[in-house]
Design an enzyme around this catalytic site. Structure first.
Site, PDB file in Angstrom:
ATOM      1  N   ARG A   1       0.851  -1.215   0.000  1.00  0.00           N
ATOM      2  CA  ARG A   1       0.000   0.000   0.000  1.00  0.00           C
ATOM      3  C   ARG A   1       0.875   1.249   0.000  1.00  0.00           C
ATOM      4  NH1 ARG A   1      -2.995  -4.197   2.297  1.00  0.00           N
ATOM      5  NH2 ARG A   1      -4.867  -4.493   1.022  1.00  0.00           N
TER       6      ARG A   1
ATOM      7  N   ASP B   1       0.254  -6.901  -3.192  1.00  0.00           N
ATOM      8  CA  ASP B   1      -1.175  -6.687  -2.929  1.00  0.00           C
ATOM      9  C   ASP B   1      -1.743  -5.859  -4.065  1.00  0.00           C
ATOM     10  OD1 ASP B   1      -3.771  -6.244  -1.536  1.00  0.00           O
ATOM     11  OD2 ASP B   1      -2.679  -7.010   0.190  1.00  0.00           O
TER      12      ASP B   1
ATOM     13  N   HIS C   1      -6.117 -10.369  -3.905  1.00  0.00           N
ATOM     14  CA  HIS C   1      -5.135  -9.285  -3.677  1.00  0.00           C
ATOM     15  C   HIS C   1      -4.017  -9.323  -4.727  1.00  0.00           C
ATOM     16  CE1 HIS C   1      -6.753  -7.801   0.196  1.00  0.00           C
ATOM     17  NE2 HIS C   1      -7.154  -9.052   0.343  1.00  0.00           N
TER      18      HIS C   1
ATOM     19  N   ASP D   1      -6.532 -14.549   1.838  1.00  0.00           N
ATOM     20  CA  ASP D   1      -7.612 -13.787   2.475  1.00  0.00           C
ATOM     21  C   ASP D   1      -8.527 -13.098   1.454  1.00  0.00           C
ATOM     22  OD1 ASP D   1      -5.285 -12.282   1.887  1.00  0.00           O
ATOM     23  OD2 ASP D   1      -5.984 -10.610   3.097  1.00  0.00           O
ATOM     24  N   GLU D   2      -9.765 -12.923   1.875  1.00  0.00           N
ATOM     25  CA  GLU D   2     -10.742 -12.033   1.225  1.00  0.00           C
ATOM     26  C   GLU D   2     -10.908 -12.286  -0.276  1.00  0.00           C
ATOM     27  OE1 GLU D   2     -10.229  -8.179   4.166  1.00  0.00           O
ATOM     28  OE2 GLU D   2      -8.811  -8.354   2.508  1.00  0.00           O
TER      29      GLU D   2
ATOM     30  N   TYR E   1      -4.113  -4.932  15.175  1.00  0.00           N
ATOM     31  CA  TYR E   1      -3.869  -4.235  13.908  1.00  0.00           C
ATOM     32  C   TYR E   1      -3.455  -2.794  14.243  1.00  0.00           C
ATOM     33  CZ  TYR E   1      -5.463  -7.683  10.435  1.00  0.00           C
ATOM     34  OH  TYR E   1      -5.575  -8.776   9.613  1.00  0.00           O
ATOM     35  N   PHE E   2      -2.230  -2.471  13.905  1.00  0.00           N
ATOM     36  CA  PHE E   2      -1.714  -1.151  14.280  1.00  0.00           C
ATOM     37  C   PHE E   2      -2.104  -0.055  13.287  1.00  0.00           C
ATOM     38  CE2 PHE E   2       2.025  -2.466  17.289  1.00  0.00           C
ATOM     39  CZ  PHE E   2       1.097  -3.002  18.163  1.00  0.00           C
ATOM     40  N   ASP E   3      -2.892  -0.397  12.253  1.00  0.00           N
ATOM     41  CA  ASP E   3      -3.460   0.677  11.436  1.00  0.00           C
ATOM     42  C   ASP E   3      -4.782   1.150  12.050  1.00  0.00           C
ATOM     43  OD1 ASP E   3      -4.547  -1.844  10.727  1.00  0.00           O
ATOM     44  OD2 ASP E   3      -5.356  -1.017   8.869  1.00  0.00           O
TER      45      ASP E   3
ATOM     46  N   TRP F   1      -0.847  -2.594   8.622  1.00  0.00           N
ATOM     47  CA  TRP F   1      -1.360  -2.397   7.262  1.00  0.00           C
ATOM     48  C   TRP F   1      -1.185  -0.924   6.934  1.00  0.00           C
ATOM     49  CZ3 TRP F   1      -2.099  -6.742   4.750  1.00  0.00           C
ATOM     50  CH2 TRP F   1      -2.405  -7.891   5.471  1.00  0.00           C
TER      51      TRP F   1
ATOM     52  N   GLU G   1      -2.674   1.161   4.317  1.00  0.00           N
ATOM     53  CA  GLU G   1      -3.555   2.015   3.497  1.00  0.00           C
ATOM     54  C   GLU G   1      -3.538   3.456   3.990  1.00  0.00           C
ATOM     55  OE1 GLU G   1      -4.454  -0.906   4.666  1.00  0.00           O
ATOM     56  OE2 GLU G   1      -5.709  -2.019   3.239  1.00  0.00           O
TER      57      GLU G   1
HETATM   58  C1  ACM Z   1      -6.331  -9.196   6.315  1.00  0.00           C
HETATM   59  O1  ACM Z   1      -6.398  -8.254   7.118  1.00  0.00           O
HETATM   60  N1  ACM Z   1      -6.948  -9.114   5.148  1.00  0.00           N
HETATM   61  C2  ACM Z   1      -5.573 -10.406   6.616  1.00  0.00           C
END
Ligand code: ACM
Length: 528
Positions: free
Chosen positions: A165, A194, A255, A311-312, A408-410, A456, A458
């Site tokens: 990102r 990604d 991704h 994922d996703e 998650y540190f974002d 993450w 973003e």
């Molecule tokens: C994730 O946060 N998509 C693993």
């Protein structure tokens, strides 16, 4: 008379000791066993370290280089010429596990013993923190005499950085690795591919970086940024000198947008919101292409794991419903729906990874893909689906816990913050990070390898915001990963953190000052 003097002496002695006993050594993460003794060690200006006897020259260079990165320490470590002030001993019969150590401080020396080099390194880190944060008497640093017997709660103490990102570059990554080592964190999970950018050079497929490397989360046209294989080797060496393993993540089958920009022939399409999001699981060529990529990755990274994301996929697999190759695959393999196609893909790629001599790591979506549990590890991330952790453990997978909340540190760390993520109003303040895990785990605790924080990016467009989101939560997470439940104590941690923050300040780290939330202005980010 004598009895009175004796009683008075005992009283004075107990006061002198109790001030020490009641305090904590200024070490983060807090050691899992400390006995204070009478007396103190007064530091000379140069602290000679006795590496030679133990045949640990590599360790000494690593350590001295490592410590040199922390500014204003006021201590010079050197290899000893005379009698060393810090003595290291590698001893298989020390009773310490590989990463554990004993640190004994007497008035004349500091002795560190372990059965492993990583244990000696962690003993040195503890000694270094004591010296960095020691109180001074008459201009000299003074340490209390004590015996520390320490070993980590978890074997996996990880940090993940997303450089797809936004790309931060080698120098920032090295600084993060320094701070990881200072906190005894030992796994650096590198999210290198990604949607916005592909950041790792693959020699067989150069367009992955020359085209796939263009863009980032806020600017699709930003110039290509990526790591050459030489850069990656440099980072792996830097990390390994600090006893940190680097685990690469090549995300698939979702991704995959950046890769698909470069090699559209392997795209499985996407959705309106997530165009070109997947690799095409219906084409045999896709498996060969990805296996070739993973082969280069496997040769570059000494880690026993390759992380394949997983994922996703549902964000952008809708075109699989009409893609003739996928439809044919479904018929041939009796796959009833797109989830079964996804699982088929994951099994095929897991076979490639096993053939390359590595183990598979993936996000919790792969639990039901039918993988061999002995050679696969699950990262549980969906905190809103706690049963997935139990599912993975009951299926006999080893697991790493990194739930969004609180790891998650974002995510924001204070209610006043605006640019980070929240989940139904929930965010990740430092005390929640510190107290993780709160619930006891159903099932076999031995299947939990450890915990990891995920950065993450973003919303993190630059180093300033990266610092702000990482520090001081990294210090709290490290204590959650290393220190036993009985050892942890939040108030004491806050006191020790005040010392650590002085180091952040010397290093110009733009940390969030949660003691004084108004003081540090939140750097702007990007909304996801
Ligand atoms: C994730 O946060 N998509 C693993």
């Amino acid at each position: 008379m004598y009895l009175k003097i004796f009683t008075a002496l005992i009283f004075l002695f107990s006061i002198a000791c109790s001030t020490v006993v009641d305090s904590e050594l200024p070490i983060i993460p807090k050691p899992n066993g400390t006995n204070f003794k009478p007396g103190k060690f007064v530091c000379a200006e140069e602290i000679p370290i006795g590496f030679e006897d133990a045949g640990l020259n590599g360790l000494s260079d690593n350590f001295i280089n490592f410590l040199g990165n922390f500014p204003g320490a006021g201590i010079t470590f050197g290899k000893s010429k005379g009698i060393p002030a810090i003595q290291l001993k590698l001893d298989e019969n020390s009773g310490c596990e590989e990463e554990g150590y004993m640190l004994e401080i007497t008035p004349s020396k500091m002795a560190i013993t372990s059965s492993g080099e990583s244990g000696l390194f962690y003993g040195l880190i503890s000694a270094a923190q004591l010296l960095l944060f020691a109180e001074e008497e008459d201009g000299k640093k003074v340490l209390p005499c004590c015996m520390v017997k320490d070993q980590p709660r978890y074997g996996w103490r990880g940090l993940m950085l997303d450089e797809s990102r936004h790309f931060f570059g080698k120098e920032k990554v090295k600084q993060l690795l320094d701070y990881m080592a200072l906190h005894k964190l030992n796994k650096f999970h590198w999210h290198l591919t990604d949607v916005p950018g592909w950041r790792i050079e693959i020699k067989q497929y150069p367009r992955l970086t020359t085209i796939g490397g263009i863009g980032n989360h806020h600017n699709p046209n930003a110039e290509a940024k990526f790591y050459t294989q030489q850069d990656i080797a440099e980072i792996i060496k830097y990390a390994s000198d600090r006893f940190i393993e680097v685990i690469p993540e090549i995300d698939m089958p979702g991704h995959a947008t950046a890769a698909n920009k470069a090699y559209p022939e392997f795209s499985g399409g996407g959705s309106e919101k997530h165009p070109d999001f997947t690799f095409n699981p219906g084409k045999e060529g896709t498996y060969q292409y990805l296996t070739n990529i993973l082969k280069e990755v496997s040769l570059l990274f000494p880690s026993e794991y390759i992380h394949i994301g997983g994922d996703e996929v549902h964000f952008g697999n809708q075109q699989w419903n009409t893609d003739p190759n996928v439809q044919e695959l479904m018929k041939d393999e009796n796959l009833e729906n797109l989830v079964e196609v996804e699982h088929y893909f994951v099994r095929r790629m897991a076979d490639s990874i096993t053939a390359l001599g590595k183990k598979v790591m993936g996000w919790d979506e792969i639990i039901k893909a039918g993988l061999d549990t002995a050679s696969s590890v699950i990262m549980w991330w969906r905190h809103d689906k706690p049963h997935l952790l139990d599912d993975a453990i009951s299926a006999r997978f080893n697991v790493i816990m990194c739930p969004r909340v609180p790891l998650y540190f974002d995510f924001d760390q204070h209610e006043s913050h605006e640019w980070g993520r929240k989940w139904g109003g929930a965010y990740c303040p430092i005390d929640m990070v510190y107290n993780f895990p709160v619930d006891t785990i159903d099932g076999d605790n031995n299947k939990v390898m450890g915990i990891q924080a995920n950065l993450w990016s973003e919303s993190i467009k630059d180093n300033k915001r990266l610092d702000f989101m990482t520090f001081p939560r990294l210090s709290a997470m490290a204590e959650a990963a290393w220190s036993n439940e009985e050892t942890k104590e939040y108030q004491g941690f806050m006191e020790r953190l005040k010392e650590m923050i002085k180091l952040y300040q010397k290093d110009n780290i733009y940390y969030f000052d949660f003691f004084n939330p108004e003081k540090t202005k939140e750097p702007a980010g990007f909304k996801k």
